[in-house]
Design a protein around this motif. Structure first.
Motif, PDB file in Angstrom:
ATOM      1  N   UNK A  41       0.829  -1.207   0.000  1.00 49.65           N
ATOM      2  CA  UNK A  41       0.000   0.000   0.000  1.00 49.65           C
ATOM      3  C   UNK A  41       0.861   1.252   0.000  1.00 49.65           C
ATOM      4  N   UNK A  42       1.922   1.245   0.790  1.00 49.89           N
ATOM      5  CA  UNK A  42       2.814   2.403   0.875  1.00 49.89           C
ATOM      6  C   UNK A  42       3.486   2.678  -0.470  1.00 49.89           C
ATOM      7  N   UNK A  43       3.894   1.606  -1.142  1.00 47.74           N
ATOM      8  CA  UNK A  43       4.562   1.752  -2.437  1.00 47.74           C
ATOM      9  C   UNK A  43       3.591   2.215  -3.519  1.00 47.74           C
ATOM     10  N   UNK A  44       2.380   1.705  -3.487  1.00 46.31           N
ATOM     11  CA  UNK A  44       1.412   2.013  -4.537  1.00 46.31           C
ATOM     12  C   UNK A  44       0.742   3.369  -4.352  1.00 46.31           C
ATOM     13  N   UNK A 247      -3.221 -14.147   2.029  1.00 41.87           N
ATOM     14  CA  UNK A 247      -2.166 -14.355   1.024  1.00 41.87           C
ATOM     15  C   UNK A 247      -1.304 -13.108   0.868  1.00 41.87           C
ATOM     16  N   UNK A 248       0.016 -13.315   0.808  1.00 44.19           N
ATOM     17  CA  UNK A 248       0.944 -12.180   0.730  1.00 44.19           C
ATOM     18  C   UNK A 248       1.793 -12.192  -0.536  1.00 44.19           C
ATOM     19  N   UNK A 249       1.437 -13.065  -1.506  1.00 40.46           N
ATOM     20  CA  UNK A 249       2.179 -13.061  -2.760  1.00 40.46           C
ATOM     21  C   UNK A 249       1.717 -11.903  -3.643  1.00 40.46           C
ATOM     22  N   UNK A 250       2.557 -11.557  -4.620  1.00 46.65           N
ATOM     23  CA  UNK A 250       2.351 -10.370  -5.432  1.00 46.65           C
ATOM     24  C   UNK A 250       0.960 -10.279  -6.093  1.00 46.65           C
ATOM     25  N   UNK A 257      -4.412  -3.868  -3.345  1.00 47.76           N
ATOM     26  CA  UNK A 257      -4.009  -2.470  -3.551  1.00 47.76           C
ATOM     27  C   UNK A 257      -4.816  -1.828  -4.678  1.00 47.76           C
ATOM     28  N   UNK A 258      -5.037  -2.590  -5.753  1.00 41.13           N
ATOM     29  CA  UNK A 258      -5.817  -2.056  -6.859  1.00 41.13           C
ATOM     30  C   UNK A 258      -7.229  -1.697  -6.442  1.00 41.13           C
ATOM     31  N   UNK A 259      -7.819  -2.524  -5.592  1.00 41.53           N
ATOM     32  CA  UNK A 259      -9.173  -2.253  -5.114  1.00 41.53           C
ATOM     33  C   UNK A 259      -9.205  -0.994  -4.246  1.00 41.53           C
ATOM     34  N   UNK A 260      -8.247  -0.862  -3.345  1.00 39.68           N
ATOM     35  CA  UNK A 260      -8.195   0.327  -2.484  1.00 39.68           C
ATOM     36  C   UNK A 260      -8.026   1.584  -3.340  1.00 39.68           C
ATOM     37  N   UNK A 261      -7.132   1.532  -4.312  1.00 42.27           N
ATOM     38  CA  UNK A 261      -6.918   2.687  -5.183  1.00 42.27           C
ATOM     39  C   UNK A 261      -8.192   3.037  -5.949  1.00 42.27           C
ATOM     40  N   UNK A 262      -8.881   2.026  -6.443  1.00 41.32           N
ATOM     41  CA  UNK A 262     -10.116   2.265  -7.186  1.00 41.32           C
ATOM     42  C   UNK A 262     -11.157   2.958  -6.313  1.00 41.32           C
ATOM     43  N   UNK A 282     -19.257 -11.518  -8.457  1.00 44.00           N
ATOM     44  CA  UNK A 282     -18.388 -12.003  -9.532  1.00 44.00           C
ATOM     45  C   UNK A 282     -17.126 -12.590  -8.935  1.00 44.00           C
ATOM     46  N   UNK A 283     -16.803 -13.808  -9.335  1.00 52.56           N
ATOM     47  CA  UNK A 283     -15.638 -14.491  -8.791  1.00 52.56           C
ATOM     48  C   UNK A 283     -14.587 -14.651  -9.871  1.00 52.56           C
ATOM     49  N   UNK A 284     -13.342 -14.361  -9.507  1.00 48.23           N
ATOM     50  CA  UNK A 284     -12.260 -14.441 -10.467  1.00 48.23           C
ATOM     51  C   UNK A 284     -11.070 -15.149  -9.842  1.00 48.23           C
ATOM     52  N   UNK A 285     -10.370 -15.927 -10.629  1.00 48.19           N
ATOM     53  CA  UNK A 285      -9.075 -16.424 -10.222  1.00 48.19           C
ATOM     54  C   UNK A 285      -8.046 -15.364 -10.558  1.00 48.19           C
ATOM     55  N   UNK A 286      -7.047 -15.217  -9.708  1.00 48.37           N
ATOM     56  CA  UNK A 286      -6.068 -14.165  -9.930  1.00 48.37           C
ATOM     57  C   UNK A 286      -5.380 -14.331 -11.280  1.00 48.37           C
ATOM     58  N   UNK A 287      -5.193 -15.582 -11.704  1.00 46.76           N
ATOM     59  CA  UNK A 287      -4.525 -15.799 -12.980  1.00 46.76           C
ATOM     60  C   UNK A 287      -5.307 -15.201 -14.142  1.00 46.76           C
ATOM     61  N   UNK A 288      -6.617 -15.054 -13.972  1.00 48.44           N
ATOM     62  CA  UNK A 288      -7.463 -14.530 -15.046  1.00 48.44           C
ATOM     63  C   UNK A 288      -7.774 -13.046 -14.873  1.00 48.44           C
ATOM     64  N   UNK A 289      -7.268 -12.438 -13.809  1.00 55.13           N
ATOM     65  CA  UNK A 289      -7.637 -11.061 -13.514  1.00 55.13           C
ATOM     66  C   UNK A 289      -6.746 -10.069 -14.226  1.00 55.13           C
ATOM     67  N   UNK A 290      -7.320  -8.921 -14.462  1.00 52.52           N
ATOM     68  CA  UNK A 290      -6.575  -7.801 -14.974  1.00 52.52           C
ATOM     69  C   UNK A 290      -6.539  -6.770 -13.863  1.00 52.52           C
ATOM     70  N   UNK A 291      -5.502  -6.792 -13.048  1.00 53.07           N
ATOM     71  CA  UNK A 291      -5.447  -5.917 -11.883  1.00 53.07           C
ATOM     72  C   UNK A 291      -4.603  -4.684 -12.182  1.00 53.07           C
ATOM     73  N   UNK A 292      -4.864  -3.525 -11.550  1.00 56.28           N
ATOM     74  CA  UNK A 292      -5.971  -3.316 -10.626  1.00 56.28           C
ATOM     75  C   UNK A 292      -7.329  -3.365 -11.304  1.00 56.28           C
ATOM     76  N   UNK A 293      -8.368  -3.483 -10.474  1.00 55.98           N
ATOM     77  CA  UNK A 293      -9.710  -3.701 -11.011  1.00 55.98           C
ATOM     78  C   UNK A 293     -10.117  -2.569 -11.935  1.00 55.98           C
TER      79      UNK A 293
END
Length: 293
Positions: A41-44, A247-250, A257-262, A282-293
């Protein structure tokens, strides 16, 4: 709508987030487990000064309160036992109106709300809330309590049903100087069961929410998580391949972070997000997501 809060030097916009730990955890332990999220969050958000507040639940848990614990008793463990706390204890009690049935009662819940309200009064106002497990359930209820008209919903419900079946509106929230939250991040969350807690969820929550579900979560049943998702308007859902943890992976940090920014951008633009959050459940797998939202 409250204006953005500035730091004393006025150089950055203050972003305050209430952090609610899970059952058997504590504020300091949750702080340690969310360092990666704080860093992300601090970096973004370089134009923001990030302040995360970590209250500890008021219910001090004994070994017998911890599911699956088979170690020594508190007396035997002594100082070696990690302090464990909760926001309430679950108790199954005879249903007040349905003979032979049981009802779930969260004992100590009002004390939990008082601890949270004290934190809001002393360290807020907050922009959002992040909760894990029991703390995620609490986060949903806190977001609900801070929405306009919620107290009227409690009053209306109490007048129509047996008061024993409904949880009262927390008096600790009655005079808080805290506007509705801009967002809520729900990790392994769940809905409080039964009609006793219906007033937290009816009418449905309008606070923007992002729900993280673990595909291998063996602690919180998926149906209970889905129950909370269904009462959150425009809820976004992300599934990670792990179990009952934050989960703490990228990819999942980017999603959070993308959701908070949005959410912050929508508030800045004078948009409460209702016209954009039309993907309820709406449910998404991270592999299929285009983040940030």
């Amino acid at each position: 709508m409250s204006p953005p809060t500035k730091t004393p030097l006025g150089s950055k916009t203050s972003l305050k987030i209430l952090m609610l730990h899970g059952y058997t955890q504590s504020g300091p332990l949750f702080h340690a487990k969310t360092r990666a999220l704080h860093k992300a969050l601090t970096k973004a958000l370089p134009t923001h000064s990030i302040h995360l507040s970590y209250p500890t639940g008021p219910v001090h848990l004994n070994p017998a309160d911890i599911p699956g614990y088979n170690g020594p008793s508190a007396a035997e463990a002594g100082e070696d036992m990690e302090p464990a706390y909760g926001w309430w204890r679950r108790k199954d009690m005879p249903h007040p109106t349905q003979k032979g049935e049981t009802a779930v009662v969260y004992t100590g819940l009002q004390d939990g709300f008082t601890r949270i309200a004290d934190t809001i009064a002393e360290e807020g106002p907050f922009d959002g809330v992040i909760g894990f497990s029991q703390g995620a359930c609490a986060a949903g209820m806190v977001a609900s309590l801070l929405e306009p008209g919620r107290r009227d919903a409690f009053s209306s419900s109490t007048s129509q049903k047996d008061v024993m079946e409904t949880e009262p509106f927390p008096t600790s929230f009655s005079s808080l100087n805290q506007p509705p939250l801009k967002f809520a991040l729900i990790y392994s969350g769940f809905i409080a069961p039964g009609t006793r807690y219906i007033d937290f969820y009816k009418p449905s929550l309008k606070t923007p929410t992002l729900h993280f579900l673990g595909a291998l979560d063996g602690v919180v049943e998926e149906s209970r998580s889905q129950g909370l998702i269904e009462v959150c308007e425009g809820a976004k859902v992300v599934t990670h391949p792990g179990g009952h943890f934050l989960p703490s992976q990228r990819p999942w940090l980017d999603a959070a972070v993308g959701f908070v920014k949005e959410c912050l951008e929508q508030v800045t633009a004078g948009d409460n997000g209702n016209n954009k959050r039309d993907t309820k459940g709406k449910e998404e797998n991270v592999e299929d997501m285009d983040v940030p939202f």
